[in-house]
Design an enzyme around this catalytic site. Structure first.
Site, mmCIF file in Angstrom:
data_model
loop_
_atom_site.group_PDB
_atom_site.id
_atom_site.type_symbol
_atom_site.label_atom_id
_atom_site.label_comp_id
_atom_site.label_asym_id
_atom_site.label_seq_id
_atom_site.Cartn_x
_atom_site.Cartn_y
_atom_site.Cartn_z
ATOM 1 N N TYR A 239 4.431 7.457 -5.681
ATOM 2 C CA TYR A 239 3.472 8.270 -6.077
ATOM 3 C C TYR A 239 3.932 9.414 -6.819
ATOM 4 O O TYR A 239 4.775 10.153 -6.422
ATOM 5 C CB TYR A 239 2.635 8.725 -4.724
ATOM 6 N N TYR B 260 5.677 -0.182 -1.124
ATOM 7 C CA TYR B 260 6.600 0.844 -0.643
ATOM 8 C C TYR B 260 6.657 0.999 0.683
ATOM 9 O O TYR B 260 6.115 0.823 1.446
ATOM 10 C CB TYR B 260 6.032 2.269 -1.360
ATOM 11 N N ARG C 203 4.301 -1.038 3.104
ATOM 12 C CA ARG C 203 2.924 -1.186 2.528
ATOM 13 C C ARG C 203 3.005 -2.324 1.223
ATOM 14 O O ARG C 203 3.597 -2.353 0.206
ATOM 15 C CB ARG C 203 2.085 -0.354 1.932
ATOM 16 N N HIS D 116 -1.281 -1.933 -3.173
ATOM 17 C CA HIS D 116 -2.639 -1.574 -3.296
ATOM 18 C C HIS D 116 -2.839 -0.591 -4.219
ATOM 19 O O HIS D 116 -2.059 0.302 -4.303
ATOM 20 C CB HIS D 116 -2.869 -1.294 -1.838
ATOM 21 N N HIS E 10 -5.675 2.490 -4.184
ATOM 22 C CA HIS E 10 -6.811 3.259 -3.337
ATOM 23 C C HIS E 10 -7.999 3.602 -4.307
ATOM 24 O O HIS E 10 -7.813 4.057 -5.429
ATOM 25 C CB HIS E 10 -6.134 4.743 -2.979
HETATM 26 FE FE LIG Z 1 -0.992 4.039 -0.806
#
Ligand SMILES: [Fe+3]
Lengths: 256, 190
Positions: free
Chosen positions: A125, A164, A174, A177, A179
């Site tokens: 991110y 990640y 995870r 995905h 959000h």
């Molecule tokens: Fe996330």
């Protein structure tokens, strides 16, 4: 004590079995995750222990039966194309994500704001606190916004995010995905959720996805690959419809 | 009755929404310099009483004249730079969005809500660790009083968690406790 994946798997499976047994015995289907879900460690001190207090929405003056509105001044024209927000092309597999925003009666939610955010193709991110040692991409921020059209449709162009790691337990990853943040016609219909990609091998190991204990509800978080949405020599297409829960004032006006 | 679609499940907002959802002046719902401005503020706390630095609060309320129509323009954008212009200073959008700071504190600058009955601001709580958002209400302790079906249904100690207490300079203190001693009343709409 560090928790291993197999410790988490045991907890997840116990809660899954308890839920399946309860439903088989006549308990209602749960469409949303319980807020008290220990395998997701951060939930332990962050869920209320008292039951929620019911507010009957029969009074149209109940403030939450209406909700915020947004318009063309709240977005810019390129907000729904995450691949053109910088000078160069972002790295990764270009995708288009499209679908409809509906209420539970199947009516389109028109002209309403959809926001999304995601990791880059490497699973990182653009957020200072994300210290996963995967490369940042100077040509990708990972934030998009759009307004739904008259059919409740939305459309984004982006790149497929990477999986990640996170620190819930040892070797926690995870699944890829995106959000999503959604508004309906009422504040009661507010939704923040995550969209997944079909057939991700990480699904069984992820306590966040597994917190939705109902298997069919979990399936509604997974987009479908749609070859007709794929743009030749440009991007792969995914389709994901979103259905908002909760009462609204329009629902009462129409006497439903 | 038409066939009901099944809803999309909720998921946590996670830890990394900070560069996507908050926007400049998200908490400045009142036109800047408005003489009637009030400030609702407080801490968001977890089950051990520790502040939550990664919560996101959203606010929705009636305009001072009671209107629930809202208005666009909460996150007005500049089409030239892609940056934020701030609200236009005339329309009351009724919507605010504020992330808690490193101390778990938030502040919302708004105008007194004019809804029917005792005035309140509706609050929606998101946080890392919270799998499904929570709704509550901040009732202004010194606003017009009267019957309120929600407040009237609660025992005094629980009712107190929904009342924002006035302080100096038109501020109102409203802490949100997600769990434990003094746990805030959270709502379910039916
Ligand atoms: Fe996330």
């Amino acid at each position: 004590m560090t928790l291993t994946q197999s410790d988490i798997d045991t907890e997840v499976n116990d809660l899954q079995n308890a839920y399946d047994k309860a439903v088989a015995g006549g308990a209602p289907v749960q469409h949303h995750p319980p807020r008290d879900y220990a395998p997701y460690r951060s939930s332990v001190l962050r869920h209320p222990k008292q039951p929620l207090v019911a507010v009957n929405g029969g009074d149209p003056e109940t403030v939450e039966l209406s909700g915020p509105v947004f318009g063309p001044t709240d977005i810019t024209e390129i907000d729904n194309d995450l691949t053109v927000q910088h000078q160069g092309e972002p790295l990764g597999e270009r995708i288009t994500v499209s679908g409809r925003l509906l209420d539970r009666d199947g009516r389109p939610v028109r002209g309403q704001l959809i926001e999304l955010w995601q990791a880059n193709a490497s699973g990182r991110y653009a957020h200072l606190r994300d210290q996963h040692p995967a490369p940042l991409d100077p040509n990708f921020t990972g934030v998009g916004r759009t307004l739904t059209d008259d059919q409740g449709r939305y459309f984004f162009r982006t790149i497929k995010p990477g999986a990640y790691p996170w620190r819930n337990h040892t070797n926690a990853w995870r699944p890829a995905h995106i959000h999503f943040s959604l508004f309906g016609s009422a504040f009661t219909q507010r939704l923040v959720t995550q969209m997944y990609f079909p057939n991700d091998p990480l699904f069984p190991y992820d306590p966040i996805l597994r917190s939705v204990t109902d298997e069919s509800a979990r399936g509604r978080l997974v987009a479908q690959y749609n070859h007709d949405l794929s743009q030749p020599e440009f991007s792969l297409g995914y389709e994901w419809d979103i259905v908002l829960d909760g009462p609204s004032a329009t629902w009462i006006e129409e006497g439903r | 009755m038409p066939e009901q679609l099944l809803p999309t499940p909720s998921h946590t907002v996670g830890p990394f929404y900070g560069y996507a959802l908050p926007f400049p002046e998200g908490g400045q719902v009142a036109p800047k310099g408005h003489p009637d401005q009030i400030t609702l503020h407080g801490h968001v706390l977890d089950g051990e009483g520790d502040p939550i630095p990664d919560a996101l609060l959203e606010f929705w309320q009636a305009a001072p004249d009671g209107s629930l129509k809202g208005a666009p323009g909460s996150m007005r954008r500049d089409p030239v730079t892609g940056g934020y212009l701030g609200r236009n200073g005339t329309d009351f959008t009724g919507f605010g969005r504020v992330a808690t700071d490193a101390d778990g504190h938030y502040a919302l600058h708004t105008l007194p809500p004019g809804n029917a009955g005792p005035p309140y601001i509706s609050v929606c709580v998101f946080a890392r660790g919270l799998l499904h958002h929570l709704y509550t209400r901040a009732y202004l302790a010194d606003g017009p009083q009267g019957a309120d079906p929600l407040l009237d249904s609660l025992p005094p100690e629980r009712r107190a968690t929904l009342v924002a207490q006035p302080g100096e300079r038109r501020t109102y203190r409203f802490d949100i406790r997600l769990q434990g001693e003094g746990e805030t009343v959270f709502l379910e709409f039916q």
